[in-house]
Scaffold this motif. Sequence first.
Motif, PDB file in Angstrom:
ATOM      1  N   PRO A 103     -40.352  18.425  19.994  1.00  0.00           N
ATOM      2  CA  PRO A 103     -40.274  17.088  19.380  1.00  0.00           C
ATOM      3  C   PRO A 103     -41.294  16.131  19.983  1.00  0.00           C
ATOM      4  O   PRO A 103     -41.708  16.260  21.139  1.00  0.00           O
ATOM      5  CB  PRO A 103     -38.846  16.650  19.686  1.00  0.00           C
ATOM      6  N   ALA A 104     -41.692  15.168  19.188  1.00  0.00           N
ATOM      7  CA  ALA A 104     -42.636  14.147  19.665  1.00  0.00           C
ATOM      8  C   ALA A 104     -42.104  13.496  20.930  1.00  0.00           C
ATOM      9  O   ALA A 104     -40.904  13.192  21.033  1.00  0.00           O
ATOM     10  CB  ALA A 104     -42.862  13.105  18.575  1.00  0.00           C
ATOM     11  N   PHE A 105     -43.008  13.309  21.896  1.00  0.00           N
ATOM     12  CA  PHE A 105     -42.723  12.675  23.188  1.00  0.00           C
ATOM     13  C   PHE A 105     -41.846  13.551  24.086  1.00  0.00           C
ATOM     14  O   PHE A 105     -41.338  13.078  25.104  1.00  0.00           O
ATOM     15  CB  PHE A 105     -42.091  11.284  22.994  1.00  0.00           C
ATOM     16  N   ASP A 106     -41.688  14.805  23.719  1.00  0.00           N
ATOM     17  CA  ASP A 106     -41.001  15.789  24.553  1.00  0.00           C
ATOM     18  C   ASP A 106     -42.059  16.753  25.090  1.00  0.00           C
ATOM     19  O   ASP A 106     -43.254  16.606  24.806  1.00  0.00           O
ATOM     20  CB  ASP A 106     -39.954  16.530  23.726  1.00  0.00           C
ATOM     21  N   THR A 107     -41.651  17.729  25.874  1.00  0.00           N
ATOM     22  CA  THR A 107     -42.579  18.722  26.409  1.00  0.00           C
ATOM     23  C   THR A 107     -41.974  20.111  26.252  1.00  0.00           C
ATOM     24  O   THR A 107     -40.740  20.256  26.192  1.00  0.00           O
ATOM     25  CB  THR A 107     -42.868  18.484  27.902  1.00  0.00           C
ATOM     26  N   PRO A 108     -42.808  21.148  26.218  1.00  0.00           N
ATOM     27  CA  PRO A 108     -42.264  22.509  26.172  1.00  0.00           C
ATOM     28  C   PRO A 108     -41.349  22.797  27.357  1.00  0.00           C
ATOM     29  O   PRO A 108     -40.302  23.435  27.196  1.00  0.00           O
ATOM     30  CB  PRO A 108     -43.510  23.395  26.189  1.00  0.00           C
ATOM     31  N   ASP A 109     -41.718  22.328  28.535  1.00  0.00           N
ATOM     32  CA  ASP A 109     -40.914  22.609  29.729  1.00  0.00           C
ATOM     33  C   ASP A 109     -39.516  22.007  29.601  1.00  0.00           C
ATOM     34  O   ASP A 109     -38.507  22.654  29.915  1.00  0.00           O
ATOM     35  CB  ASP A 109     -41.609  22.045  30.974  1.00  0.00           C
ATOM     36  N   ARG A 110     -39.452  20.771  29.134  1.00  0.00           N
ATOM     37  CA  ARG A 110     -38.140  20.151  28.988  1.00  0.00           C
ATOM     38  C   ARG A 110     -37.330  20.851  27.890  1.00  0.00           C
ATOM     39  O   ARG A 110     -36.117  21.034  28.045  1.00  0.00           O
ATOM     40  CB  ARG A 110     -38.286  18.667  28.668  1.00  0.00           C
ATOM     41  N   CYS A 111     -37.976  21.232  26.794  1.00  0.00           N
ATOM     42  CA  CYS A 111     -37.262  21.932  25.721  1.00  0.00           C
ATOM     43  C   CYS A 111     -36.622  23.218  26.239  1.00  0.00           C
ATOM     44  O   CYS A 111     -35.474  23.540  25.899  1.00  0.00           O
ATOM     45  CB  CYS A 111     -38.217  22.248  24.569  1.00  0.00           C
ATOM     46  N   ILE A 112     -37.355  23.948  27.053  1.00  0.00           N
ATOM     47  CA  ILE A 112     -36.814  25.177  27.626  1.00  0.00           C
ATOM     48  C   ILE A 112     -35.616  24.862  28.510  1.00  0.00           C
ATOM     49  O   ILE A 112     -34.562  25.502  28.425  1.00  0.00           O
ATOM     50  CB  ILE A 112     -37.911  25.921  28.409  1.00  0.00           C
ATOM     51  N   LYS A 113     -35.755  23.849  29.338  1.00  0.00           N
ATOM     52  CA  LYS A 113     -34.660  23.479  30.246  1.00  0.00           C
ATOM     53  C   LYS A 113     -33.453  22.935  29.475  1.00  0.00           C
ATOM     54  O   LYS A 113     -32.314  23.072  29.923  1.00  0.00           O
ATOM     55  CB  LYS A 113     -35.148  22.455  31.258  1.00  0.00           C
ATOM     56  N   ASP A 114     -33.711  22.341  28.294  1.00  0.00           N
ATOM     57  CA  ASP A 114     -32.627  21.779  27.493  1.00  0.00           C
ATOM     58  C   ASP A 114     -31.962  22.800  26.577  1.00  0.00           C
ATOM     59  O   ASP A 114     -30.997  22.459  25.884  1.00  0.00           O
ATOM     60  CB  ASP A 114     -33.141  20.608  26.652  1.00  0.00           C
ATOM     61  N   GLY A 115     -32.493  24.033  26.542  1.00  0.00           N
ATOM     62  CA  GLY A 115     -31.774  25.056  25.798  1.00  0.00           C
ATOM     63  C   GLY A 115     -32.545  25.872  24.793  1.00  0.00           C
ATOM     64  O   GLY A 115     -31.970  26.739  24.130  1.00  0.00           O
ATOM     65  N   TYR A 116     -33.863  25.648  24.662  1.00  0.00           N
ATOM     66  CA  TYR A 116     -34.641  26.490  23.751  1.00  0.00           C
ATOM     67  C   TYR A 116     -34.670  27.931  24.274  1.00  0.00           C
ATOM     68  O   TYR A 116     -34.831  28.156  25.474  1.00  0.00           O
ATOM     69  CB  TYR A 116     -36.079  25.997  23.651  1.00  0.00           C
ATOM     70  N   SER A 117     -34.568  28.893  23.360  1.00  0.00           N
ATOM     71  CA  SER A 117     -34.794  30.297  23.689  1.00  0.00           C
ATOM     72  C   SER A 117     -36.136  30.791  23.162  1.00  0.00           C
ATOM     73  O   SER A 117     -36.516  31.937  23.415  1.00  0.00           O
ATOM     74  CB  SER A 117     -33.677  31.159  23.090  1.00  0.00           C
ATOM     75  N   GLU A 118     -36.825  29.927  22.420  1.00  0.00           N
ATOM     76  CA  GLU A 118     -38.080  30.317  21.777  1.00  0.00           C
ATOM     77  C   GLU A 118     -38.824  29.049  21.419  1.00  0.00           C
ATOM     78  O   GLU A 118     -38.199  28.014  21.118  1.00  0.00           O
ATOM     79  CB  GLU A 118     -37.768  31.135  20.514  1.00  0.00           C
ATOM     80  N   ILE A 119     -40.137  29.109  21.458  1.00  0.00           N
ATOM     81  CA  ILE A 119     -40.975  28.007  20.984  1.00  0.00           C
ATOM     82  C   ILE A 119     -41.846  28.543  19.859  1.00  0.00           C
ATOM     83  O   ILE A 119     -42.426  29.628  19.963  1.00  0.00           O
ATOM     84  CB  ILE A 119     -41.833  27.425  22.111  1.00  0.00           C
ATOM     85  N   THR A 120     -41.920  27.784  18.782  1.00  0.00           N
ATOM     86  CA  THR A 120     -42.687  28.236  17.632  1.00  0.00           C
ATOM     87  C   THR A 120     -44.012  27.479  17.541  1.00  0.00           C
ATOM     88  O   THR A 120     -44.082  26.296  17.901  1.00  0.00           O
ATOM     89  CB  THR A 120     -41.860  28.074  16.347  1.00  0.00           C
ATOM     90  N   HIS A 121     -45.033  28.155  17.092  1.00  0.00           N
ATOM     91  CA  HIS A 121     -46.411  27.668  16.928  1.00  0.00           C
ATOM     92  C   HIS A 121     -47.114  27.555  18.280  1.00  0.00           C
ATOM     93  O   HIS A 121     -46.670  26.817  19.170  1.00  0.00           O
ATOM     94  CB  HIS A 121     -46.488  26.315  16.226  1.00  0.00           C
ATOM     95  N   ILE A 122     -48.217  28.231  18.409  1.00  0.00           N
ATOM     96  CA  ILE A 122     -48.931  28.218  19.684  1.00  0.00           C
ATOM     97  C   ILE A 122     -49.525  26.840  19.982  1.00  0.00           C
ATOM     98  O   ILE A 122     -49.684  26.465  21.145  1.00  0.00           O
ATOM     99  CB  ILE A 122     -50.009  29.325  19.713  1.00  0.00           C
TER     100      ILE A 122
END
Length: 705
Positions: free
Chosen positions: A428-447
């Motif tokens: 999400p805008a103004f978020d980071t991949p690292d925080r998304c992972i820590k917040d519960g993502y199991s996967e990130i889409t689009h390189i």
Amino acid sequence: MAAGAWTAQAAMLALAMGAAAGAQAAPVTEKFAIIQNGESIGTVTGVTDGASVSVDYYVDDNGRGPKHKETLTIGAGGIPTRWTVAGTSLMGGGVNESYTWEGGQARWTSQADTGTVSAAKAPLYVVNDDSPWALGVYARALLKAPGNSLPLLPAGTMRLLKVKATTLGQGKDAVPLTLYRIEGVNLQPDYVLLDRAGRLFATFGGHYLTIRQGHEKEAHAIQALGADAERTLARDRQKALAHRYSQPVRIRNVHVFDPRTGTLGGLSTVIVLRDRITAVLPAEQDGAPTDDQVIVDGQGGTLMPGLHDMHSHTTLDSGLFYLAAGVTETRDMGNDNAFLQDLMPRIEAGELAGPRITPNGFLEGRSPYSARFGIIPETVTDAVKAVDWYADRGYFQIKIYNSMTPDWVRPIAEEAHKRGMTVTGHVPAFDTPDRCIKDGYSEITHINQLMLGWLLKPEEDTRTPLRLTAMARAADLDLNSAPVQATVKLMEEGHIAHDPTVVILERLMLSRAGVTPPGDVDYLDNMPIGYQRYRKRTFVPLKSPADDQAYVKAFAKVLATLKLLHDKGIRLLPGTDDVTGFTVHREMELYTLAGISPAEVLRLSTLSPEEYMGHGDLGTVERGKLADLVLIAGDPTQDIRAVKKPRLVMKGGAIYYPSEIYQSLSIKPFTDAPPVTAPKADTGPGDSLGAPGLFGGGHDDDMGD
């Protein structure tokens, strides 16, 4: 009747009734709303003044969309003699297109091409950067043409077919209309509704609807009308192209690819009864053919499990394109929920053609940039309830999108985990991949969503085209830097998967006006002219040669990032963000260009997705497995490009011949079908190679690759 004709007639009538000399009909203004998922995302305004027309086209969908102005002069037969387009295209690339016919010469310049031809009469020019208004122009011209068909500039033929007459609205608001289908130019037909005066009332296709302003309340009725027309065409094609047999199908003389070992076996025979593999035999154990079986001669080719697109947004038309490309399963990463819930059982029942679909539930935040798919919750409580809605319907994952409030990610993920689902999506805008992972993502889409975490400043807004244009900064990215290594370590430790969609990044970053993009060179010449020209455009703004080189260098860094992730053991999920199947092939090819072996890429594209999604019945060619199979002529373990020419595809108990499918879609086939014989008593549509259905013999006289 052409717009110029009816306004001219009005002027003549006024003169005949004694109007003052020199009086002219007043200009006529027509306004349209562009609607997606029940929300307005743009407008079209056309002003007709005699034979002259001006059009203003504006779309703002998820922070992107074409924005341009057109001018037209309508000539004899409703055919334009002049047409200009100026503005920007989907992602902000410049548009400056012009066409004129004068003195027996037709001249045009577009992003795709430039040309001059002699023509005694004005030909029908197909605009490269068009708007919904153009469909009304084409339809009126075709109505006046013999057989409702016209040859085109730069090439091809356009056809108009009447679908049905209808009336929308009631009482004084009732509008009699006629629905038409336009074929021969694009990958999918276009549909237009014209009123009795020949004026455009609506156009539709996919999830978009353009409708005359003031009639937006009829949007649902038009979408239902369109869905019925599109389903009827799709059902007819499925009946003609799906070959089903009650007897066993014996596929002989093939090498079976094993994704576990990455190798081809010796010559074998694979036997299928309806939708299950009943035997895999070494060739020497295969007895003589019997009269009560369907015999397929694989001619020494490769038989492999069906391919996957792990990032699709399903349309009604996408099914045949996927099957023709050997794609037998997709993961839908966000859709109109009612549409997908209706479509999936129709595919499962064999009514409509298409791969198996694993759906993800799409959640977007509310902002001026919101995508109009899935569910857009107004509060975090609504977001959690939306997770439950998807879970109740068996969705595989929750997908989070650009405008989601970062603080909502954790409660969404927690609810998804409670319901047995995982979470993927954009950052999400103004978020980071690292925080998304820590917040519960199991996967990130689009390189690019992953890499932007290493390229952007905290205040920069990825809800805009910046999520593409900022990728130029990757030209100077150090993959050994601390931010990169920290994210990769988080992915390693958390077993975070990645759906790169590298092919779309290549298309958006490296496409250039007038040039066939590198990912399209193997198939584009076989496509309808409208699609060919659409692909030859610049999507990103380029202010200087340095901008061009920055994108070229940055895409090389994208491939290097892909290889880094693979070497670190990150699970890659090949997907495209597209629906044609051709991009699935290119995604696989790009992985090999990044340095991953063809055999490994084949595993990533067949067995690995099944393991990820827990589908034990698929992914290998073994007794008892579902018979989702692809037959190709070459050896893809040596050259991944061999997958670009499937000869036969099996899915859901049906056999499809890509050569037949492509003929039905106005695409020149890339190869022919294998020799097939069937018992006389078990004939169905296309029971043998000599009579394979409604679209010809399945042979390709001039292979396009």
